[in-house]
Structure formats: C-alpha cells, structure tokens
Design a protein around this motif. Sequence first.
Motif, PDB file in Angstrom:
ATOM      1  N   GLU A  84       0.993  -1.056  -0.045  1.00 17.88           N
ATOM      2  CA  GLU A  84       0.040  -0.007  -0.034  1.00 17.88           C
ATOM      3  C   GLU A  84       0.989   1.142   0.035  1.00 17.88           C
ATOM      4  OE1 GLU A  84      -3.129  -0.498  -0.263  1.00 17.88           O
ATOM      5  OE2 GLU A  84      -3.287  -2.507   0.193  1.00 17.88           O
ATOM      6  N   SER A  85       0.448   2.486  -0.187  1.00 16.10           N
ATOM      7  CA  SER A  85       1.050   3.666  -0.127  1.00 16.10           C
ATOM      8  C   SER A  85       1.899   3.520   1.341  1.00 16.10           C
ATOM      9  CB  SER A  85       0.133   4.910  -0.142  1.00 16.10           C
ATOM     10  OG  SER A  85      -0.488   4.794  -1.042  1.00 16.10           O
ATOM     11  N   VAL A  86       2.916   4.288   1.151  1.00 16.29           N
ATOM     12  CA  VAL A  86       3.841   4.447   2.445  1.00 16.29           C
ATOM     13  C   VAL A  86       2.883   5.303   3.322  1.00 16.29           C
ATOM     14  CG1 VAL A  86       5.042   6.512   1.415  1.00 16.29           C
ATOM     15  CG2 VAL A  86       5.687   5.401   3.508  1.00 16.29           C
ATOM     16  N   ALA A  87       2.596   4.761   4.757  1.00 21.19           N
ATOM     17  CA  ALA A  87       1.697   5.296   5.481  1.00 21.19           C
ATOM     18  C   ALA A  87       1.943   6.724   6.337  1.00 21.19           C
ATOM     19  CB  ALA A  87       1.240   4.138   6.586  1.00 21.19           C
ATOM     20  N   LEU A  88       3.246   6.603   6.822  1.00 18.34           N
ATOM     21  CA  LEU A  88       3.677   7.810   7.650  1.00 18.34           C
ATOM     22  C   LEU A  88       5.382   7.963   7.310  1.00 18.34           C
ATOM     23  CD1 LEU A  88       2.403   6.518  11.201  1.00 18.34           C
ATOM     24  CD2 LEU A  88       1.530   8.337   9.667  1.00 18.34           C
ATOM     25  N   LEU A  89       5.557   9.398   7.177  1.00 21.52           N
ATOM     26  CA  LEU A  89       6.900   9.745   6.933  1.00 21.52           C
ATOM     27  C   LEU A  89       7.158  10.951   7.813  1.00 21.52           C
ATOM     28  CD1 LEU A  89       6.999  10.002   2.837  1.00 21.52           C
ATOM     29  CD2 LEU A  89       8.351   8.391   4.475  1.00 21.52           C
ATOM     30  N   PRO A  90       8.531  10.888   8.337  1.00 17.21           N
ATOM     31  CA  PRO A  90       8.714  12.041   9.411  1.00 17.21           C
ATOM     32  C   PRO A  90       9.028  13.296   8.766  1.00 17.21           C
ATOM     33  CG  PRO A  90      10.558  10.835   8.766  1.00 17.21           C
ATOM     34  CD  PRO A  90       9.638  10.052   7.925  1.00 17.21           C
ATOM     35  N   THR A  91       7.668  13.996   8.534  1.00 16.64           N
ATOM     36  CA  THR A  91       7.916  15.350   7.933  1.00 16.64           C
ATOM     37  C   THR A  91       7.627  16.549   8.829  1.00 16.64           C
ATOM     38  OG1 THR A  91       5.622  15.208   7.486  1.00 16.64           O
ATOM     39  CG2 THR A  91       7.192  14.580   5.811  1.00 16.64           C
ATOM     40  N   GLU A  92       7.074  16.367  10.082  1.00 17.37           N
ATOM     41  CA  GLU A  92       6.704  17.347  10.929  1.00 17.37           C
ATOM     42  C   GLU A  92       7.775  17.456  12.238  1.00 17.37           C
ATOM     43  OE1 GLU A  92       3.970  18.929   9.971  1.00 17.37           O
ATOM     44  OE2 GLU A  92       3.905  17.668   8.288  1.00 17.37           O
ATOM     45  N   ALA A  93       7.595  18.774  12.726  1.00 19.63           N
ATOM     46  CA  ALA A  93       8.407  19.221  13.778  1.00 19.63           C
ATOM     47  C   ALA A  93       8.347  18.169  15.045  1.00 19.63           C
ATOM     48  CB  ALA A  93       8.313  20.492  14.211  1.00 19.63           C
ATOM     49  N   TYR A  94       7.090  17.589  15.164  1.00 18.96           N
ATOM     50  CA  TYR A  94       6.798  16.647  16.447  1.00 18.96           C
ATOM     51  C   TYR A  94       7.295  15.194  15.935  1.00 18.96           C
ATOM     52  CZ  TYR A  94       2.366  15.968  13.751  1.00 18.96           C
ATOM     53  OH  TYR A  94       1.656  15.400  12.692  1.00 18.96           O
ATOM     54  N   GLU A  95       7.755  14.979  14.959  1.00 20.49           N
ATOM     55  CA  GLU A  95       8.257  13.620  14.587  1.00 20.49           C
ATOM     56  C   GLU A  95       9.440  13.815  13.883  1.00 20.49           C
ATOM     57  OE1 GLU A  95       4.838  12.714  12.272  1.00 20.49           O
ATOM     58  OE2 GLU A  95       5.323  13.763  10.554  1.00 20.49           O
ATOM     59  N   SER A  96      10.264  14.754  14.067  1.00 21.02           N
ATOM     60  CA  SER A  96      11.420  15.187  13.216  1.00 21.02           C
ATOM     61  C   SER A  96      12.589  13.793  13.090  1.00 21.02           C
ATOM     62  CB  SER A  96      12.183  16.523  13.811  1.00 21.02           C
ATOM     63  OG  SER A  96      12.389  16.259  15.074  1.00 21.02           O
ATOM     64  N   HIS A  97      12.523  13.137  14.160  1.00 20.76           N
ATOM     65  CA  HIS A  97      13.482  11.988  14.330  1.00 20.76           C
ATOM     66  C   HIS A  97      12.892  10.677  14.133  1.00 20.76           C
ATOM     67  CE1 HIS A  97      16.044  15.393  14.975  1.00 20.76           C
ATOM     68  NE2 HIS A  97      17.059  14.837  14.528  1.00 20.76           N
ATOM     69  N   CYS A 132       1.034  10.403  18.841  1.00 17.96           N
ATOM     70  CA  CYS A 132       0.357  11.042  17.663  1.00 17.96           C
ATOM     71  C   CYS A 132      -0.855  10.158  17.003  1.00 17.96           C
ATOM     72  CB  CYS A 132       1.381  11.402  16.613  1.00 17.96           C
ATOM     73  SG  CYS A 132       2.827  12.228  17.351  1.00 17.96           S
ATOM     74  N   LEU A 133      -1.580  11.001  16.290  1.00 18.00           N
ATOM     75  CA  LEU A 133      -2.838  10.083  15.604  1.00 18.00           C
ATOM     76  C   LEU A 133      -2.630  10.316  14.230  1.00 18.00           C
ATOM     77  CD1 LEU A 133      -6.065  10.624  17.527  1.00 18.00           C
ATOM     78  CD2 LEU A 133      -4.825   8.687  17.623  1.00 18.00           C
ATOM     79  N   ALA A 134      -3.135   9.490  13.314  1.00 15.81           N
ATOM     80  CA  ALA A 134      -3.259   9.506  11.734  1.00 15.81           C
ATOM     81  C   ALA A 134      -4.280   8.891  11.463  1.00 15.81           C
ATOM     82  CB  ALA A 134      -1.939   9.365  11.179  1.00 15.81           C
ATOM     83  N   ARG A 135      -5.085   9.150  10.753  1.00 13.62           N
ATOM     84  CA  ARG A 135      -6.386   8.676  10.167  1.00 13.62           C
ATOM     85  C   ARG A 135      -6.434   8.454   8.483  1.00 13.62           C
ATOM     86  NH1 ARG A 135     -10.782  11.508  12.697  1.00 13.62           N
ATOM     87  NH2 ARG A 135     -10.633  12.932  10.972  1.00 13.62           N
ATOM     88  N   ALA A 136      -6.909   7.137   8.401  1.00 10.98           N
ATOM     89  CA  ALA A 136      -7.181   6.823   6.959  1.00 10.98           C
ATOM     90  C   ALA A 136      -8.053   7.861   6.204  1.00 10.98           C
ATOM     91  CB  ALA A 136      -7.689   5.564   6.846  1.00 10.98           C
ATOM     92  N   ASP A 137      -7.163   8.198   5.052  1.00  7.15           N
ATOM     93  CA  ASP A 137      -7.849   9.429   4.365  1.00  7.15           C
ATOM     94  C   ASP A 137      -8.943   8.940   3.218  1.00  7.15           C
ATOM     95  OD1 ASP A 137      -6.246   8.548   2.244  1.00  7.15           O
ATOM     96  OD2 ASP A 137      -4.881  10.235   2.442  1.00  7.15           O
ATOM     97  N   GLY A 138      -9.053   7.720   3.180  1.00  7.56           N
ATOM     98  CA  GLY A 138     -10.110   7.082   2.198  1.00  7.56           C
ATOM     99  C   GLY A 138      -9.356   7.038   0.775  1.00  7.56           C
ATOM    100  N   GLY A 141      -4.147   6.826   1.859  1.00  4.20           N
ATOM    101  CA  GLY A 141      -2.992   7.439   2.630  1.00  4.20           C
ATOM    102  C   GLY A 141      -3.673   7.765   4.108  1.00  4.20           C
ATOM    103  N   PHE A 142      -2.865   8.369   4.702  1.00  4.81           N
ATOM    104  CA  PHE A 142      -3.140   8.812   6.137  1.00  4.81           C
ATOM    105  C   PHE A 142      -3.096  10.261   6.347  1.00  4.81           C
ATOM    106  CE2 PHE A 142      -2.844   4.262   6.255  1.00  4.81           C
ATOM    107  CZ  PHE A 142      -3.669   3.875   7.202  1.00  4.81           C
ATOM    108  N   GLU A 143      -4.069  10.719   7.178  1.00  5.09           N
ATOM    109  CA  GLU A 143      -4.058  12.267   7.253  1.00  5.09           C
ATOM    110  C   GLU A 143      -3.534  12.220   8.838  1.00  5.09           C
ATOM    111  OE1 GLU A 143      -7.267  15.592   8.472  1.00  5.09           O
ATOM    112  OE2 GLU A 143      -7.924  13.645   7.551  1.00  5.09           O
ATOM    113  N   LYS A 144      -2.426  13.025   9.104  1.00  8.39           N
ATOM    114  CA  LYS A 144      -1.880  13.163  10.541  1.00  8.39           C
ATOM    115  C   LYS A 144      -2.915  14.178  11.386  1.00  8.39           C
ATOM    116  CE  LYS A 144       2.832  12.208   9.075  1.00  8.39           C
ATOM    117  NZ  LYS A 144       4.069  12.942   8.692  1.00  8.39           N
ATOM    118  N   LEU A 145      -3.182  13.791  12.472  1.00  6.12           N
ATOM    119  CA  LEU A 145      -3.787  14.503  13.348  1.00  6.12           C
ATOM    120  C   LEU A 145      -3.209  15.106  14.354  1.00  6.12           C
ATOM    121  CD1 LEU A 145      -6.974  12.178  13.713  1.00  6.12           C
ATOM    122  CD2 LEU A 145      -6.599  13.995  11.757  1.00  6.12           C
ATOM    123  N   GLY A 146      -1.881  14.906  14.477  1.00  2.86           N
ATOM    124  CA  GLY A 146      -0.826  15.528  15.359  1.00  2.86           C
ATOM    125  C   GLY A 146      -0.956  14.883  16.727  1.00  2.86           C
TER     126      GLY A 146
END
Length: 471
Positions: A84-97, A132-138, A141-146
């Motif tokens: 499936e599509s890659v679900a999460l990538l570390p793009t935000e400041a709260y998951e920088s590492h 952190c939470l992320a929800r299936a975007d239909g 992919g997944f939409e990050k909720l922070g």
Amino acid sequence: MKESDLLHQIVRSLLAGQLKAAADPHRPRWHLAAPVGLLNDPNGFIEHDGRYHLFYQWNPLGCEHRNKGWGHVTSTDLLHWQHESVALLPTEAYESHGCYSGSAVSDEQGRLTLIYTGNVKFPDGSRTAYQCLARADGEGGFEKLGPVLDLPAGYSGHVRDPKVWHDGQQWLMVLGARTLDDKGEVLLYRGETLQSWQRVGSIAGSGHGGLGEFGYMWECPDLFPLGARHVLISCPQGIAPVGEDYRNLYQCGWLAGDFDGERFEHGAFHELDRGFEFYAPQTTRDSQGRRLLFGWLGLPEENEMSQPTIPYGWIHQMSCPRELFWQDEWLCQRPVAELEALKGEQIRFEGTLGEFPGLAIDSAWLDLDLCGEGSLWFGAVAELVWQPGRITLRRQNWQSGVWETRSSPWAGGRITVLCDRSSLECFIDEGRHSLSARYFPGEKPQLSSGNGDDGCKICLNHWPLSACLVQ
Ligand code: FRU
C-alpha cells in the motif's frame, strides 16, 4: 524534511534498489521484508474491513536506523501481501527524528486510525516524544492529526510505542517508558476518545510486581486478554544474562496475570522466544477470535550493520505469522494454519541419524520427532542439537565467526522448524518454546546429519514451501 523531498528520494531508492535486493540469495521467499532499506518493528497490526493490515518501521533510504516511517502491506490470508502507499513519513516538527512504533484501531466511526510515537532528538543528545494520531484518508493514505499526548512528569524522553485498544467502554493505551532514574516501566492511560488521555499509572516494570531490578527501559508493550487471563508482552533493555536465560542484548518476554482496568497482578517474566533474533512483537485479535503475532527477526544494535544483506541494500525481515495459545498456563506459539497452504510435496524419512541422506532446506517446513542425542546441520553455519531435556541452536556469528548458542527446555515432543533462506524459526514441544534466528548459509543450503548416538532414530517430515512474494 519536506514530504515531497522525501518522496523523491524514496522513489529513487526504490527504482535503483529493488532489483538488487530481490536478487540477494538470502532474500526470504515467503517472509515479509522491506523492498529496500531497513525494516524493524511490526506496527499497526489489525484486521480491518476484511483485510489484515500490517505496518512496519521502515527506513526506505538506507540500512541504518534513520528516517523512520511506516511501510504498509495488506492481505486477506496472512501469506500473500500487497504493498500500500507508505503510511507515515517523518515530515513534521513533532516527529522530526522518526515516526516510531505504534498500533492501529478502528475508531468510533470505523475509520482505520494509527497511534504512533513522534520522536524528536535535540543537538545536545536529549530527546522528547509525542504520541500522535493519523487517520485513513479514504484514498489509501493517512492524514496526520498531530500529537495527543506529551511526556509525563518524572519520565525521560524515552516514552513510546503506544498500543491502544477499546475494552467495550473506553480506550486504553500502554506505553513503554524509562523513568528519569533509569527504570523501565509500562504506563497505562485511559481515554474517552482517541484525543483525550488520562494517566492511570504504571502497571509493570523494574521494581514492580516482584521483578526486582529489571532493566532501564521497556519497549513495545502489548497487553491483551487471552482466554481467562491477560498477557503483557514487552521488551526490557538492560538485563544481564543468567545461565541460559537473557542471552541477547535486549529481551522480549511475557507476563501472565489479571488486569482489572487499572492494575495488572502478574507472575514471573518468561522469554517469548529464546533464539538469537526476535524483538518488538505485536499482536492483534482477528475476526476468527485468534490472537495473532508478528515479531521482528532482528535485534537493535547487535551486529546488525555487518549483516551480509546490506551490500544488497536491504536488512531484516518479519517472523512468520504466529498464533498464541495457552497450554498448562504457559504461553505457546504456533505458525498460523494458513501457512499449510504453502506446503509442497511431502518427503518422509525415518531411520538413524547416520542413514539420513540430507535434504534441501532453502525454504521448507520440517517436523522432527527425535530421541537420544544428536544434531542436524542447517547449511554449514547453524546446528540444532538435542539431548534429553534441552534443545540448543548453535550458529556461527556472521561478524566474528564465533559459534554461539541459544537453548530451551525440551520435554521430548515434536519440533517444527520453518526455514526461509536466511531464517530459522524452531517451535519446540508443539510451540511451548521457540528459537528464532537469522543465518546466512549461502545458496541452496542442505539439512544434513551431525553428531549423535549411532542408533539415534529420527523421524523427519519435510515439505518445501512455495514463495509468496509481496505484490
Ligand atoms: C524497538 C524500537 C522502538 C521504537 C522503534 C524505532 O525496536 O526501538 O522502541 O519505537 O524501534 O524504530
């Protein structure tokens, strides 16, 4: 890093690396492995809307522990998986590492929702963590909720790996943690929603429940009912070997007990797998009521970076899917029944060890009924040794060349060994113990007789296992 930059790099890494990784003679034929790069913990294992979803810690850009996101595969039979599509990538400041380990649930509206740790490291070497939470975007992919939870007072930046479930009334979460004075613990939270969490307390760990000093950090906790009891699986770090126990750098084990929603009264700690590589497992309950488990056939920081698959651009694999069950109040594991479907034509051998002609074990299922004392070689780099009361797996360390051992008690019952090119998973006494290991025997390894009593009788059933690659 910006998502688009990461995606460009991932596409290049896959285009340049996939064929090379697939050409590695050590590449598993029926176990899950990342297409390129590093795979570690299983994450977000769930059956949702009729499909099994398995996510995994993935560095798509190399074989080091960096750039951690979540890869995603799905299946209807636990054997044939689809990317499936890659679900999460570390793009935000709260998951920088890193988007570190976590779990998946179906939320109140039936939407697939991921709960994971956003890991943040600072230049002075310290770190913090957010759940952190992320929800299936239909759309796959997944939409990050922070972030929904930050560090509790009294704990270091090592608070991670949320495992969340609903008990019929409320959401519950366990987290692995390290206190400021270096004690490993499992924290319990409760939530009316997935967004609002209250800390209940610490339910297990070093200095709790009669364990005494028991490690500076507990990773990847998983608490679940099985039959009339509860099981807590977790991975304590910082435990010294005692005789044949705790021989790996980090441990993975289980506690059985009673959980009342707040407290967990439990018995002794037992290793879940006594082999060389097994860590960070995660379970889920499927629609057939089975408690299923995947583990990572790897271990952080132990000779990882000299594994011979690295020149091929990939490292590590999952265990086979396993089912958990009780026998005489002991937590047992067996390969899931679905695996039977991969079996080819059976070969049976019954005779003395000296008469055994040898067999190909590139990718195979072996059932062994043994007596006396003896051993079988797996290629030239691993040996299974039996003697009354004990099974020992010997392996030549791929880095140092030194022969090492791991062993388990043995009541004399059947031993099943699953082979897949560079992995061995041994289930002792019908799953009462397991010994898992990676080994690198080269192409076309053979099973052959080793040392033993001349009259030592063995009965061996062998099935080749067919490949079922991820599509
Ligand atoms: C266990 C672990 C987890 C963490 C993840 C990072 O192997 O260290 O505690 O979330 O790996 O990849």
